[in-house]
Design a protein around this motif. Structure first.
Motif, PDB file in Angstrom:
ATOM      1  N   CYS A 120       3.028  19.609  21.456  1.00 34.81           N
ATOM      2  CA  CYS A 120       2.682  18.655  22.984  1.00 34.81           C
ATOM      3  C   CYS A 120       2.280  16.627  22.118  1.00 34.81           C
ATOM      4  N   GLY A 121       1.807  16.782  20.927  1.00 35.52           N
ATOM      5  CA  GLY A 121       1.785  15.748  20.289  1.00 35.52           C
ATOM      6  C   GLY A 121      -0.134  15.477  20.424  1.00 35.52           C
ATOM      7  N   LYS A 122      -0.818  16.008  21.558  1.00 33.80           N
ATOM      8  CA  LYS A 122      -2.075  15.612  21.743  1.00 33.80           C
ATOM      9  C   LYS A 122      -2.780  15.659  20.747  1.00 33.80           C
ATOM     10  N   VAL A 123      -2.873  16.025  19.698  1.00 34.91           N
ATOM     11  CA  VAL A 123      -3.565  16.248  18.167  1.00 34.91           C
ATOM     12  C   VAL A 123      -2.433  15.169  16.884  1.00 34.91           C
TER      13      VAL A 123
ATOM     14  N   LYS B 155     -10.190  28.327   3.149  1.00 34.37           N
ATOM     15  CA  LYS B 155      -9.115  27.323   4.252  1.00 34.37           C
ATOM     16  C   LYS B 155      -9.204  27.576   5.467  1.00 34.37           C
ATOM     17  N   THR B 156     -10.089  26.201   5.936  1.00 33.07           N
ATOM     18  CA  THR B 156     -10.059  26.117   7.402  1.00 33.07           C
ATOM     19  C   THR B 156      -9.036  26.050   7.885  1.00 33.07           C
ATOM     20  N   ARG B 157      -8.837  26.182   9.508  1.00 31.05           N
ATOM     21  CA  ARG B 157      -6.800  25.941   9.475  1.00 31.05           C
ATOM     22  C   ARG B 157      -7.143  25.482  10.595  1.00 31.05           C
ATOM     23  N   TRP B 158      -6.177  24.589  11.576  1.00 30.94           N
ATOM     24  CA  TRP B 158      -7.027  23.004  12.805  1.00 30.94           C
ATOM     25  C   TRP B 158      -5.912  23.644  14.003  1.00 30.94           C
ATOM     26  N   ARG B 159      -6.273  23.848  14.691  1.00 30.45           N
ATOM     27  CA  ARG B 159      -4.514  23.683  15.566  1.00 30.45           C
ATOM     28  C   ARG B 159      -4.629  22.774  17.208  1.00 30.45           C
ATOM     29  N   CYS B 160      -4.196  23.105  17.905  1.00 26.30           N
ATOM     30  CA  CYS B 160      -5.097  22.078  18.895  1.00 26.30           C
ATOM     31  C   CYS B 160      -4.751  22.852  20.346  1.00 26.30           C
TER      32      CYS B 160
ATOM     33  N   GLY C  83       0.853  -1.032  -0.018  1.00 25.56           N
ATOM     34  CA  GLY C  83       0.134  -0.151   0.126  1.00 25.56           C
ATOM     35  C   GLY C  83       0.775   1.475   0.025  1.00 25.56           C
ATOM     36  N   SER C  84       0.347   2.838   0.374  1.00 27.94           N
ATOM     37  CA  SER C  84       1.051   3.508  -0.129  1.00 27.94           C
ATOM     38  C   SER C  84       1.353   3.703   1.079  1.00 27.94           C
ATOM     39  N   ARG C  85       2.554   4.369   1.567  1.00 24.72           N
ATOM     40  CA  ARG C  85       2.912   4.676   2.202  1.00 24.72           C
ATOM     41  C   ARG C  85       1.744   5.711   3.183  1.00 24.72           C
ATOM     42  N   VAL C  86       2.280   5.846   4.576  1.00 26.55           N
ATOM     43  CA  VAL C  86       1.695   6.512   5.655  1.00 26.55           C
ATOM     44  C   VAL C  86       2.415   7.465   6.106  1.00 26.55           C
ATOM     45  N   HIS C  87       2.203   9.245   6.085  1.00 23.70           N
ATOM     46  CA  HIS C  87       2.836   9.992   6.877  1.00 23.70           C
ATOM     47  C   HIS C  87       2.133   9.867   7.797  1.00 23.70           C
ATOM     48  N   ARG C  88       2.849  10.492   9.502  1.00 25.48           N
ATOM     49  CA  ARG C  88       2.256  10.882  10.235  1.00 25.48           C
ATOM     50  C   ARG C  88       2.619  11.869  10.767  1.00 25.48           C
ATOM     51  N   GLY C  89       2.201  12.774  11.064  1.00 28.46           N
ATOM     52  CA  GLY C  89       2.700  14.032  11.893  1.00 28.46           C
ATOM     53  C   GLY C  89       1.233  14.493  13.139  1.00 28.46           C
ATOM     54  N   SER C  90       2.219  15.414  14.026  1.00 28.31           N
ATOM     55  CA  SER C  90       1.104  15.964  14.935  1.00 28.31           C
ATOM     56  C   SER C  90       2.015  17.254  15.707  1.00 28.31           C
TER      57      SER C  90
ATOM     58  N   GLY D 152      -1.436  25.648  21.142  1.00 25.72           N
ATOM     59  CA  GLY D 152      -1.961  25.747  20.081  1.00 25.72           C
ATOM     60  C   GLY D 152      -1.247  26.265  18.401  1.00 25.72           C
ATOM     61  N   CYS D 153      -0.726  25.035  18.891  1.00 25.51           N
ATOM     62  CA  CYS D 153       0.307  24.956  17.467  1.00 25.51           C
ATOM     63  C   CYS D 153      -0.869  24.325  15.963  1.00 25.51           C
ATOM     64  N   THR D 154      -1.040  25.026  15.184  1.00 22.44           N
ATOM     65  CA  THR D 154      -1.747  24.951  13.684  1.00 22.44           C
ATOM     66  C   THR D 154      -1.163  24.016  13.375  1.00 22.44           C
TER      67      THR D 154
END
Length: 152
Positions: A12-15, A76-81, A2-9, A85-87
């Motif tokens: 703080c790692g909560k999101v 464009k909707t931006r999402w932050r923790c 399958g396609s490679r999965v790229h993970r991000g956060s 507060g990190c976008t």
């Protein structure tokens, strides 16, 4: 295979999130909006189809997220923790794609972004509004790569 999965956060790692496969676009963005939102001269932005993006932190996902838009780009909707507060991502409803930032993706034991061969930037975009010159061999564009004037 399958396609490679790229993970991000977030910081703080909560999101956390994942995308899979190759990006539609991978570039260093020098637009004034990215400069202001990130307090940086430019950022590594990666665009993916909405079908390959997903939140991976605990549900309900929205409990840890705050969304916002800026008046000049209401589509464009931006999402932050909510915690640090990190976008961490943005969704473009006009293009039905998600943007994530390269330096928030998983690193290997040497501190290098995992999957870099697929994720590495191919250009500098919105280079006319740069805060600093970059002396690399990547093309420099007034807007999006291949859709605007090349200036370097």
């Amino acid at each position: 295979m399958g396609s490679r999965v790229h993970r991000g956060s977030c910081l703080c790692g909560k999101v956390s999130h994942s995308v899979s496969g190759s990006p539609i676009l991978s570039a260093y963005c020098h637009c004034t909006l990215c400069q202001s939102l990130n307090s940086a001269a430019f950022i590594h932005t990666l665009h993916f189809p909405s079908s390959v993006f997903k939140w991976t932190h605990s549900e309900p996902h929205e409990a840890l997220l705050e969304s916002f838009s800026v008046p000049t780009r209401p589509w464009k909707t931006r999402w932050r923790c909510k915690n640090c507060g990190c976008t961490v991502a943005s969704y473009n409803s006009k293009a039905d794609k998600w943007s994530v930032w390269g330096h928030q993706l998983e690193k290997d034991s040497d501190g290098k972004t995992k999957g870099w061969a697929v994720l590495q930037p191919t250009a500098h975009i919105f280079y006319e509004t740069r805060a600093q010159d970059v002396g690399d061999s990547l093309g420099k564009w007034t807007g999006y790569e291949g859709l605007s004037d090349r200036i370097g």
